[in-house]
Design a protein around this motif. Structure first.
Motif, mmCIF file in Angstrom:
data_model
loop_
_atom_site.group_PDB
_atom_site.id
_atom_site.type_symbol
_atom_site.label_atom_id
_atom_site.label_comp_id
_atom_site.label_asym_id
_atom_site.label_seq_id
_atom_site.Cartn_x
_atom_site.Cartn_y
_atom_site.Cartn_z
ATOM 1 N N TYR A 292 79.234 101.255 76.373
ATOM 2 C CA TYR A 292 80.124 100.536 77.280
ATOM 3 C C TYR A 292 81.318 100.056 76.462
ATOM 4 O O TYR A 292 81.152 99.525 75.357
ATOM 5 N N ILE A 293 82.508 100.243 76.995
ATOM 6 C CA ILE A 293 83.738 99.812 76.332
ATOM 7 C C ILE A 293 84.473 98.869 77.264
ATOM 8 O O ILE A 293 84.753 99.210 78.425
ATOM 9 N N THR A 294 84.776 97.663 76.783
ATOM 10 C CA THR A 294 85.432 96.633 77.591
ATOM 11 C C THR A 294 86.764 96.245 76.956
ATOM 12 O O THR A 294 86.834 96.025 75.747
ATOM 13 N N GLY A 295 87.785 96.186 77.789
ATOM 14 C CA GLY A 295 89.095 95.794 77.286
ATOM 15 C C GLY A 295 90.137 95.869 78.367
ATOM 16 O O GLY A 295 89.828 95.981 79.573
ATOM 17 N N SER A 296 91.392 95.841 77.947
ATOM 18 C CA SER A 296 92.524 95.880 78.867
ATOM 19 C C SER A 296 92.589 97.220 79.595
ATOM 20 O O SER A 296 92.569 98.274 78.965
ATOM 21 N N PHE A 297 92.691 97.177 80.919
ATOM 22 C CA PHE A 297 92.827 98.401 81.702
ATOM 23 C C PHE A 297 94.100 99.141 81.297
ATOM 24 O O PHE A 297 94.132 100.373 81.185
ATOM 25 N N THR A 298 95.159 98.387 81.047
ATOM 26 C CA THR A 298 96.423 99.009 80.656
ATOM 27 C C THR A 298 96.271 99.829 79.383
ATOM 28 O O THR A 298 96.813 100.939 79.268
ATOM 29 N N HIS A 299 95.503 99.299 78.422
ATOM 30 C CA HIS A 299 95.376 99.974 77.138
ATOM 31 C C HIS A 299 94.262 101.021 77.100
ATOM 32 O O HIS A 299 94.281 101.892 76.222
ATOM 33 N N LEU A 300 93.324 100.958 78.021
ATOM 34 C CA LEU A 300 92.220 101.922 78.011
ATOM 35 C C LEU A 300 92.428 103.083 78.984
ATOM 36 O O LEU A 300 91.847 104.155 78.800
ATOM 37 N N ALA A 301 93.248 102.873 80.015
ATOM 38 C CA ALA A 301 93.359 103.874 81.084
ATOM 39 C C ALA A 301 93.794 105.238 80.565
ATOM 40 O O ALA A 301 93.258 106.276 80.977
ATOM 41 N N ASP A 302 94.758 105.259 79.652
ATOM 42 C CA ASP A 302 95.301 106.547 79.198
ATOM 43 C C ASP A 302 94.517 107.162 78.040
ATOM 44 O O ASP A 302 94.893 108.219 77.509
ATOM 45 N N LEU A 303 93.425 106.522 77.638
ATOM 46 C CA LEU A 303 92.626 107.040 76.527
ATOM 47 C C LEU A 303 91.413 107.849 76.991
ATOM 48 O O LEU A 303 90.762 108.521 76.180
ATOM 49 N N GLU A 304 91.111 107.790 78.277
ATOM 50 C CA GLU A 304 89.857 108.363 78.758
ATOM 51 C C GLU A 304 89.735 109.858 78.449
ATOM 52 O O GLU A 304 88.696 110.335 77.975
ATOM 53 N N THR A 305 90.784 110.619 78.695
ATOM 54 C CA THR A 305 90.718 112.070 78.475
ATOM 55 C C THR A 305 90.346 112.386 77.030
ATOM 56 O O THR A 305 89.443 113.184 76.752
ATOM 57 N N LEU A 306 91.042 111.752 76.088
ATOM 58 C CA LEU A 306 90.818 112.058 74.683
ATOM 59 C C LEU A 306 89.480 111.513 74.187
ATOM 60 O O LEU A 306 88.833 112.124 73.326
ATOM 61 N N LEU A 307 89.050 110.374 74.720
ATOM 62 C CA LEU A 307 87.737 109.842 74.341
ATOM 63 C C LEU A 307 86.618 110.780 74.788
ATOM 64 O O LEU A 307 85.669 111.034 74.041
ATOM 65 N N LEU A 308 86.731 111.315 75.996
ATOM 66 C CA LEU A 308 85.715 112.237 76.495
ATOM 67 C C LEU A 308 85.667 113.518 75.662
ATOM 68 O O LEU A 308 84.593 114.073 75.412
ATOM 69 N N GLN A 309 86.828 113.979 75.224
ATOM 70 C CA GLN A 309 86.871 115.187 74.390
ATOM 71 C C GLN A 309 86.101 115.001 73.092
ATOM 72 O O GLN A 309 85.542 115.952 72.549
ATOM 73 N N LYS A 310 86.079 113.767 72.583
ATOM 74 C CA LYS A 310 85.458 113.491 71.296
ATOM 75 C C LYS A 310 84.003 113.052 71.416
ATOM 76 O O LYS A 310 83.357 112.758 70.397
ATOM 77 N N LEU A 311 83.468 113.040 72.630
ATOM 78 C CA LEU A 311 82.096 112.551 72.830
ATOM 79 C C LEU A 311 81.121 113.642 73.257
ATOM 80 O O LEU A 311 80.047 113.789 72.663
ATOM 81 N N GLY A 312 81.471 114.411 74.281
ATOM 82 C CA GLY A 312 80.497 115.302 74.900
ATOM 83 C C GLY A 312 79.974 116.392 73.982
ATOM 84 O O GLY A 312 78.758 116.530 73.780
#
Length: 400
Positions: free
Chosen positions: A102-122
């Motif tokens: 679970y990652i908690t923080g500012s929506f503004t700062h996390l919203a645009d990171l989702e694509t790249l975070l998923l690429q580095k996890l699955g």
């Protein structure tokens, strides 16, 4: 600002290229446009604190290290505080659909990171699971990660090498030797080593004109390196292996000489055929043949290429010629099933080089993220309620 501690000391992660932060302009260009637009909308109408749940739809071994290191570096660059809850620590088995972090923080700062975070996890999580299964299938054999040539660029190579190291360490905890290194210097730190392992490709033997001459050339230039010789180039694995042993008797006696079997699937190892292959395995491990076997399993045991029969034939030839300390390294398609067949046949393999932990079905590697809380209020789309923190707490019960 205090950065989260992830509870892992994975070698190589902090210095990995794929964990380096990127400028916001590059992140914007590489992320999905609807996340960029969401970032702008939230920035305009008012930020809020959100909690993301990251999960994968199939069982995996948790391997979030590169993703979380990259997130740490990006959020430090943005001077944006955040929190991470690791539900399944690195190397732990994760059931299908279970949240990994679970990652908690500012929506503004996390919203645009989702694509790249998923690429580095699955893909690392799935590859780590496969590496774990491979290592457990042959628990007394050392493995080298030889995946680089199969990767689509260096970032994938880093993700796969990291995954092999995580899966290998998980297998070590369960009694296997696991993955002890890789063929590539750049990703060697994931295995807590300083350089890649490997001696010669087939091309060097073609250049030298003979297997013995290639070994001589290598030994002359790298006299302090253990000598591993490919012996299938001329289709005379046994003949060439013994010739090399006789040329380097001291290395053979000291256990510093190894023969690498990489016979392709279009032919049998020198001196073998279906009948001889069956006889070899039946002599050493009859139980491996006396149960139902699929066509694929039979090929791994007594078929063409690097079969269990081929490994045993090489071991017999080396021992009979007085070279019991010469090691055998095997490569060519060593996935879970092949490794399990080799274990059933008690094949005397000292080291396996493989890239077969790279996922076969790429659609199995797709990680997913959902926001499960907005400013402390739980909310998620219908069907994903299992991701809610309260649902997890309820499953654990009052004593958790």
């Amino acid at each position: 600002m205090v950065q989260p501690s992830f509870g892992t000391n994975t070698p190589g992660v902090e210095t990995a290229s794929s964990a380096s932060p990127l400028p916001d302009s590059v992140i914007t260009a590489r992320t999905d446009s609807y996340f960029n637009r969401t970032k702008q909308i939230v920035s305009h109408f008012g930020d809020c604190e959100v909690t993301y749940a990251y999960f994968i739809r199939r069982p995996v071994i948790s391997a979030p290290g590169l993703m979380l290191e990259w997130l740490k570096n990006v959020m430090a660059q943005r001077n944006a505080p955040y929190k991470v809850e690791i539900v399944h620590p690195e190397g732990e088995w994760v059931g299908a659909g279970e949240p990994l972090v679970y990652i908690t923080g500012s929506f503004t700062h996390l919203a645009d990171l989702e694509t790249l975070l998923l690429q580095k996890l699955g893909s690392p999580c799935v590859a780590a699971h496969r590496a774990y299964q491979i290592a457990l299938s042959l628990p007394h054999t050392r493995f080298l990660a030889m995946d680089a040539r199969h990767c689509a660029g260096y970032e994938m190579q880093e993700l796969m090498a990291y995954a092999a190291s995580v899966g290998g360490r998980a297998a070590q905890r369960d009694g296997a030797i696991g993955f002890v290194g890789t063929a590539n210097d750049a990703v060697a730190p994931f295995f807590d080593t300083t350089q890649g392992y490997g001696t010669m490709p087939h091309a060097l033997i073609g250049y030298a004109g003979s297997t013995v001459r290639a070994a001589e050339m290598f030994s002359e230039l790298y006299p302090d390196t253990n000598l591993v010789v490919l012996v299938d180039y001329f289709g005379k694995e046994i003949t060439d292996a013994l010739a090399v042993c006789r040329r380097f008797p001291d290395l053979a006696a000291q256990g510093k000489l190894a023969m690498r079997l990489d016979t392709h699937g279009g032919r049998f190892l020198e001196g073998l055929n279906p009948q001889e292959s069956y006889a070899v395995v039946d002599r050493h491990a009859p139980q491996a043949l006396r149960r139902y076997r699929s066509d694929t399993e039979l090929r791994y045991l007594i078929g063409t290429g690097v079969s269990a029969a081929a490994v045993w034939r090489m071991r017999d030839a080396l021992d009979e010629a007085g070279f019991p300390h010469v090691k055998i390294i095997a490569s060519s398609g060593f996935g879970v099933t092949k490794c399990a067949c080799m274990a059933d046949a008690k094949a005397p393999i000292d080291v396996v080089g493989t890239g077969s932990f790279i996922p076969d079905l790429w659609n199995e590697t797709y990680a997913t993220a959902d926001i499960v809380s907005y400013n402390g209020t739980e909310r998620v789309k219908i069907g994903r309620e299992f991701l809610l923190p309260s649902a997890r707490a309820a499953q654990k019960g009052p004593s958790a």
